[in-house]
Structure formats: structure tokens, C-alpha cells
Design an enzyme around this catalytic site. Structure first.
Site, PDB file in Angstrom:
ATOM      1  N   ILE A  71      10.636   9.500   5.436  1.00 57.53           N
ATOM      2  CA  ILE A  71      10.226  10.320   5.788  1.00 57.53           C
ATOM      3  C   ILE A  71       8.326   9.623   5.628  1.00 57.53           C
ATOM      4  O   ILE A  71       7.503  10.269   6.087  1.00 57.53           O
ATOM      5  CB  ILE A  71      10.472  12.180   5.575  1.00 57.53           C
ATOM      6  N   LEU A  73       7.023  11.130   3.299  1.00 56.65           N
ATOM      7  CA  LEU A  73       6.867  11.909   1.730  1.00 56.65           C
ATOM      8  C   LEU A  73       6.093  12.890   2.563  1.00 56.65           C
ATOM      9  O   LEU A  73       4.018  13.872   1.998  1.00 56.65           O
ATOM     10  CB  LEU A  73       5.717  11.362   0.216  1.00 56.65           C
ATOM     11  N   ASN A 127       9.141  13.770  -8.748  1.00 59.61           N
ATOM     12  CA  ASN A 127       9.748  13.004  -8.322  1.00 59.61           C
ATOM     13  C   ASN A 127       8.510  12.127  -8.343  1.00 59.61           C
ATOM     14  O   ASN A 127       7.384  11.991  -8.794  1.00 59.61           O
ATOM     15  CB  ASN A 127       9.166  13.257  -6.124  1.00 59.61           C
ATOM     16  N   CYS A 130       7.773   7.341  -6.243  1.00 62.80           N
ATOM     17  CA  CYS A 130       6.977   6.708  -5.635  1.00 62.80           C
ATOM     18  C   CYS A 130       6.061   6.050  -5.852  1.00 62.80           C
ATOM     19  O   CYS A 130       6.428   5.492  -6.982  1.00 62.80           O
ATOM     20  CB  CYS A 130       6.160   7.965  -5.773  1.00 62.80           C
ATOM     21  N   THR A 193      17.626   9.129  -3.988  1.00 64.75           N
ATOM     22  CA  THR A 193      18.282   7.893  -2.139  1.00 64.75           C
ATOM     23  C   THR A 193      18.170   6.683  -3.691  1.00 64.75           C
ATOM     24  O   THR A 193      17.105   5.947  -3.894  1.00 64.75           O
ATOM     25  CB  THR A 193      17.321   8.252  -0.857  1.00 64.75           C
ATOM     26  N   GLY A 266      22.389  19.017  -0.618  1.00 63.31           N
ATOM     27  CA  GLY A 266      21.033  17.769   0.326  1.00 63.31           C
ATOM     28  C   GLY A 266      21.582  17.587   1.517  1.00 63.31           C
ATOM     29  O   GLY A 266      21.365  17.739   2.672  1.00 63.31           O
TER      30      GLY A 266
HETATM   31  C1  SIN Z   1      10.599  10.692   1.878  1.00 63.10           C
HETATM   32  O1  SIN Z   1       9.356  11.978   2.184  1.00 63.10           O
HETATM   33  O2  SIN Z   1      10.464   9.227   2.205  1.00 63.10           O
HETATM   34  C2  SIN Z   1      11.792  10.753   1.038  1.00 63.10           C
HETATM   35  C3  SIN Z   1      11.145  11.318  -0.255  1.00 63.10           C
HETATM   36  C4  SIN Z   1      11.858  11.066  -1.401  1.00 63.10           C
HETATM   37  O3  SIN Z   1      13.685  10.570  -1.485  1.00 63.10           O
HETATM   38  O4  SIN Z   1      12.329  10.815  -2.836  1.00 63.10           O
END
Ligand code: SIN
Length: 305
Positions: A71, A73, A127, A130, A193, A266
């Protein structure tokens, strides 16, 4: 009366079942599908200091027993969250855990501190999957020393319970967990993930625009269980929120036995928006069938001898 309530890093949860970041919007989107008060907590989409548009399409694809997402983020940013999303969450009747991130340590600190100051935010989940811009894009959560600096800096700026959402894309999840806890984290979310890709053979192209994405869903459940168990065995007093392919009440029980005291539903939310409520009912049914009157009895209860 069966007790479903658990304590988690200072939070009182009416149920061990939370919903996972990035799969449940900002809560309001799911209000018409289930009674949010039945959840122990909602974890919001990750918030950054400024709004982000995310990656180009396609950014989601199905895989065997799961899905891949990239996505990028996408989110409304701290101010957008405070003004437009938090008013609903304040009244939703469950714990509000806000996931957050930055591209540098300074951004993480600024974002975490701003969210910490907001009335209605009960806890923060960091998170660390990143890319660290200053380290050539390597994920913050893959190196203990980098993670230590990040967690220490955020801890100094955050008073509310602080959870670290670990990445499974590391070589030693126990060392990473230890680094997070020794630097001041109150608990761990295990796990995010798994880095993955999918290919369209006819078109000879990646199925995701950014080529790589994060694999989630039942495909990763055995990996997530193993990591929860490993972390719990090494750090038995640390609260763990288990994440990875939870689809049923029995899946919840497996994570609790491995050492989690809460779990996050999830990927199943995409296929079945009311999944967390159904899974909660299945958990109650399991407890009744097994004649267990307190869900806490299950936590860390795996028999290995
Ligand atoms: C995303 O928004 O790309 C996923 C974020 C994540 O898995 O930490």
C-alpha cells in the site's frame, strides 16, 4: 461466567481479540459490520507526521492462502487523524491503539509524541518495517542497534503504553525483541508481513507495481506462531500481541498457548468484515467446550514435555 478479559501492557481489554493495523481502516469503516465494543482493541492504519498517498496500483494481490500488499503506508497524517478520525474512535467503546511510523528517527519521535498527547489514544504501536532513509532503505526493525536507538528516542517522548510491531524479515527475532524491550518498549506485536512477490506468468510481469510486498493471511500463521513462541520463551514477562493469519477461535487459542496475551485479526477482515466478532464467539465456544472459565489460563500454556 467465562472471563474473556486480559490485561496487556497497562490496558484493560474486555477480550484478547484486537484488529490489526492496515486491515481495519480507522475503525469507523467497520462500525456497521460488528459491535466494536466486543473487541479488546482496534489498531489504526499507520500514521505518519504528514499525509501520504501511497504506492501506485496494483498494490494488492491474492496468493495461495493469503495476500500480498504494498500500500505504501497511505494515511491521513497526524493532524488529519486528530481532526477527522479520532472523534469517532473516542466513542467506539474499546481500546484505541494507534500505529505510527516515520522515515527518520526524528520523524518517529515527532509523530509518536504528537499522538501520545491526544486524548482518546490509549496506546501506540510503532511500525518498524519502514525503510530507514538514512541507512539506504533497510528496515528499522532488522538491526538491533538501529532499533535500540529508535525505541529509546521514542520512549523518552511517549508516556502511554508503547508496543513495537516486529518485522519477521530479520534473522533473529529474539535479539530484536530484547533490544526493543531493553530500550523501553512495554510490549511487542508479533509479527508484520513477510517480504514476498507474485508473478503473472502470462504477462511476464510482477503482480504488484512495486514488485515486492508483504505476505499476510493463513499462509504465514505457522511462521508467526513460531516467532511468538520463541519470543515468549526468551522473554516470558513481556506482553505479546500475536498476528498472522488468524481466521478462527481455535487460531486465537493457538496464539495464546504460544505466549500471546492478545491477538490481532488482520487479512480475514478484507474477506469478512465482521470476522473479529465471529472469531470472538468461536473463542467463547471453545472455552465453554473445554470447561475453561478464564481465558488467561491459556496464555503461555503450550505443553512441550
Ligand atoms: C503498507 O502500507 O505498505 C503496509 C505497511 C506495513 O505492512 O507495515
Amino acid at each position: 461466567m467465562t472471563n474473556l478479559g486480559v490485561k496487556f501492557a497497562g490496558l484493560d481489554c474486555s477480550s484478547p481479540i484486537w484488529t490489526a493495523s492496515g486491515t481495519f481502516g480507522y475503525g469507523a469503516e467497520f462500525d456497521r459490520f460488528l459491535d466494536l465494543r466486543a473487541l479488546g482493541g482496534i489498531v489504526t492504519k499507520g500514521i505518519s507526521p504528514k499525509p501520504r498517498a501511497g504506492n501506485p496500483l496494483p498494490r494488492i494481490c491474492e496468493t495461495a492462502a493469503g495476500m500480498i500488499n504494498s500500500i505504501g503506508l497511505e494515511n491521513v497524517g497526524v493532524d488529519g487523524f486528530a481532526q477527522n478520525k479520532l472523534p469517532f474512535l473516542r466513542k467506539c467503546g474499546t481500546n484505541v491503539v494507534v500505529n505510527f511510523f516515520g522515515e527518520t528517527i526524528d520523524e518517529y519521535v515527532a509523530c509518536g509524541a504528537a499522538l501520545d498527547a491526544l486524548d482518546g489514544v490509549d496506546a501506540l504501536e510503532m511500525n518498524v518495517s519502514c525503510p530507514n532513509i538514512k541507512k539506504g532503505g533497510v528496515e528499522f526493525g532488522t538491526e538491533s542497534n538501529v532499533l535500540r536507538d529508535l525505541v529509546r528516542a521514542c520512549r523518552a517522548a511517549i508516556k502511554k503504553p508503547l508496543l513495537i510491531k516486529l518485522t519477521p524479515n530479520c534473522t533473529d527475532v529474539v535479539s530484536i525483541s530484547r533490544a526493543a524491550i531493553e530500550s523501553g518498549a512495554d510490549g511487542l506485536s508479533v509479527v508484520n508481513t513477510i517480504s514476498a512477490m507474485a508473478i503473472d506468468a502470462r504477462r511476464r510481469r510482477p503482480r504488484i507495481a512495486t514488485i515486492f510486498g508483504g505476505l499476510s493471511g493463513p499462509a504465514i500463521k505457522p511462521v508467526a506462531l513460531r516467532m511468538v513462541f520463541e519470543v515468549h520463551r526468551a522473554l516470558p514477562d513481556v506482553p505479546i500481541s500475536g498476528i498472522g493469519g488468524i481466521q478462527s477461535g481455535e487460531d486465537v487459542v493457538e496464539f495464546l498457548l504460544a505466549g500471546a496475551s492478545t491477538v490481532q485479526v488482520g487479512t480475514q477482515n478484507f474477506a469478512e468484515p465482521s470476522a473479529a466478532a465471529r472469531i470472538g464467539e468461536e473463542l467463547k465456544q471453545f472455552l465453554s467446550e473445554e470447561k475453561i472459565d478464564d481465558v488467561n489460563e491459556l496464555i503461555g500454556g503450550l505443553k512441550i514435555k
